[in-house]
Design a protein around this motif. Structure first.
Motif, PDB file in Angstrom:
ATOM      1  N   GLU A  96      54.732   3.791  61.741  1.00 22.97           N
ATOM      2  CA  GLU A  96      54.817   4.786  62.804  1.00 22.97           C
ATOM      3  C   GLU A  96      54.460   4.180  64.164  1.00 22.97           C
ATOM      4  OE1 GLU A  96      53.783   8.714  60.059  1.00 22.97           O
ATOM      5  OE2 GLU A  96      52.205   7.739  61.224  1.00 22.97           O
TER       6      GLU A  96
ATOM      7  N   ARG B 273      60.260   7.902  59.405  1.00 23.91           N
ATOM      8  CA  ARG B 273      59.720   9.244  59.662  1.00 23.91           C
ATOM      9  C   ARG B 273      59.598   9.507  61.157  1.00 23.91           C
ATOM     10  NH1 ARG B 273      54.590   9.600  55.459  1.00 23.91           N
ATOM     11  NH2 ARG B 273      55.805   9.788  53.518  1.00 23.91           N
ATOM     12  N   ARG B 274      59.098   8.532  61.889  1.00 26.67           N
ATOM     13  CA  ARG B 274      58.851   8.731  63.318  1.00 26.67           C
ATOM     14  C   ARG B 274      60.157   8.763  64.128  1.00 26.67           C
ATOM     15  NH1 ARG B 274      54.589   8.146  67.060  1.00 26.67           N
ATOM     16  NH2 ARG B 274      53.314   8.904  65.325  1.00 26.67           N
TER      17      ARG B 274
END
Length: 403
Positions: free
Chosen positions: A224, A253-254
């Motif tokens: 991240e 995800r980020r």
């Protein structure tokens, strides 16, 4: 680089050989070119030591209710002496003299010890002593099976793979003393801890708990942080197995860029950073990193790896991705640059062999064939770990301890 293990049964009807064998397999990612197990039973010590990985040891003759095991890159361990048998992760001065002192007076001997190490010592009269030096650079964990067995291990993986329960990590400067009747702890020395960054980003297994950190979680956070620092316009994110997969998960995800499985491994795990044979380094790369064509063909790829040492691995990986049709390959490294070797036993080459110590970013990208390359910043590392109590000598040339 090494993994150490100790198993102690409080009832002498136990035979701990298989616990040591399978526990060592759970640690062999820490080094596997030399390994050995020594057990203590009613007839004394029984040893199996070989220039081989733990999974290749023949353990049928092992008998005993206590024992130690070693897997690593250096010969000489387990070290059998007149006073007992020891395994060491790290660098310790005058180890045989130290063991003689521990046999006679553990606390006094360890208070005078010099080095950066974790140690497990099984005495001939049936005591087990574990110790982690005051810097805390090398980990040491304790767990067990209820009131039946105590287990000491470099990582929790050496405990949990045999069904044991992790209890806690030894504090820096702490000794644990185990005999047939009890387990006791003593804080021998105190100092500011400096945990090994390479252990966090590369060495430890994804499922381990080390230095108070769940390794999987901290690696996702590093991914991240990479996304926060360097967002790439790409079609797919791929992590180099196995250590870099959580980094890729965090980055995906980020950023929202899809995560793909990019490689398939052939055979047993091969850690090319630990390989001493040049041919194995090259062939090992292909064995552990056989790419999946449909994941990369026609796509802009973000390729994430845990670290860069000589650049050989990434050069071969980038070439493989391009040969399968990747349009662009942007490399992100989940650690700051490695620019110096390690005096504490981590197998990092001399500075002249480290690609980032000798070439600019543009030159490195050109050598490995990438469209771009980026390394995690120190501040990003601190944010992901949650503190600054780290040994960063291989990244800054500033070392916390002399050995």
């Amino acid at each position: 680089m090494s993994g150490i293990l100790g198993v102690y049964a409080f009832d002498r009807v136990w035979n701990v050989g298989k616990f040591l064998y399978y526990g060592l397999i759970g640690l062999q990612h820490r080094g596997y070119s030399h390994s050995g197990i020594v057990t203590l039973g009613n007839e004394g010590f029984t040893a199996v030591i070989d220039k081989a990985a733990p999974e290749d040891l023949e353990i049928d003759e092992l008998r005993g209710w206590a024992g130690v095991g070693y897997t690593g890159t250096r010969p000489g361990y387990p070290l059998v002496t007149d006073y007992g048998v020891a395994v060491v992760d790290g660098v310790v001065r005058n180890v045989e003299e130290l063991l003689r002192g521990i046999y006679k007076d553990p606390e006094m001997a360890l208070a005078d010890s010099k080095g950066v190490f974790s140690l497990i010592f099984l005495t001939r009269d049936g005591r087990m002593i574990g110790y982690r030096d005051e810097s805390g650079i090398k980990p040491l964990e304790i767990g067990g099976f209820g009131f039946d067995l105590a287990i000491l291990s470099s990582e929790t993986s050496g405990i949990t793979v045999v069904g044991g329960e992790f209890r806690r990590e030894l504090m820096p400067g702490e000794m644990v003393y185990i005999d047939q009747y009890s387990v006791s702890y003593s804080r021998i020395k105190e100092a500011a801890p400096r945990y090994c960054t390479i252990d966090i980003i590369y060495q430890s297994r994804i499922d381990s708990h080390v230095f108070g950190l769940d390794i999987y979680d901290v690696r996702v956070r590093i991914g991240e942080e990479l996304a926060r620092e360097r967002r790439v316009d790409a079609d797919v994110v791929i992590g180099v197995p196995d250590t870099a997969i959580p980094y890729a998960i965090g980055y995906s995800r980020r950023t929202g860029i899809p995560l793909e499985l990019g490689f398939v491994r052939t055979g047993s795990s091969i850690r090319t950073m630990l390989a001493s044979d040049y041919f194995l380094k090259i062939v090992g790369i292909q064995l552990k990193l056989n790419p999946i064509k449909s994941s990369v063909k026609g796509k802009k790829v973000v390729l994430i790896d845990d670290s860069m040492v000589t650049g050989r691995t990434l050069k071969n990986v980038v070439f493989s991705l391009r040969s399968l049709g990747a349009r662009e390959v942007h490399v992100l490294i989940a650690s700051p640059k490695l620019i110096s070797n390690c005096p504490y036993g981590m197998q990092i080459p001399e500075e002249r062999e480290l690609i980032t110590a000798n070439l600019s970013d543009e030159e490195v990208a050109r050598v490995i064939g990438a469209d771009s390359i980026y390394w995690l910043s120190l501040e990003g590392l601190y944010r992901a770990v949650g503190h600054r109590n780290l040994c960063l000598g291989c990244m800054t040339r500033v070392y916390p301890r002399e050995v």
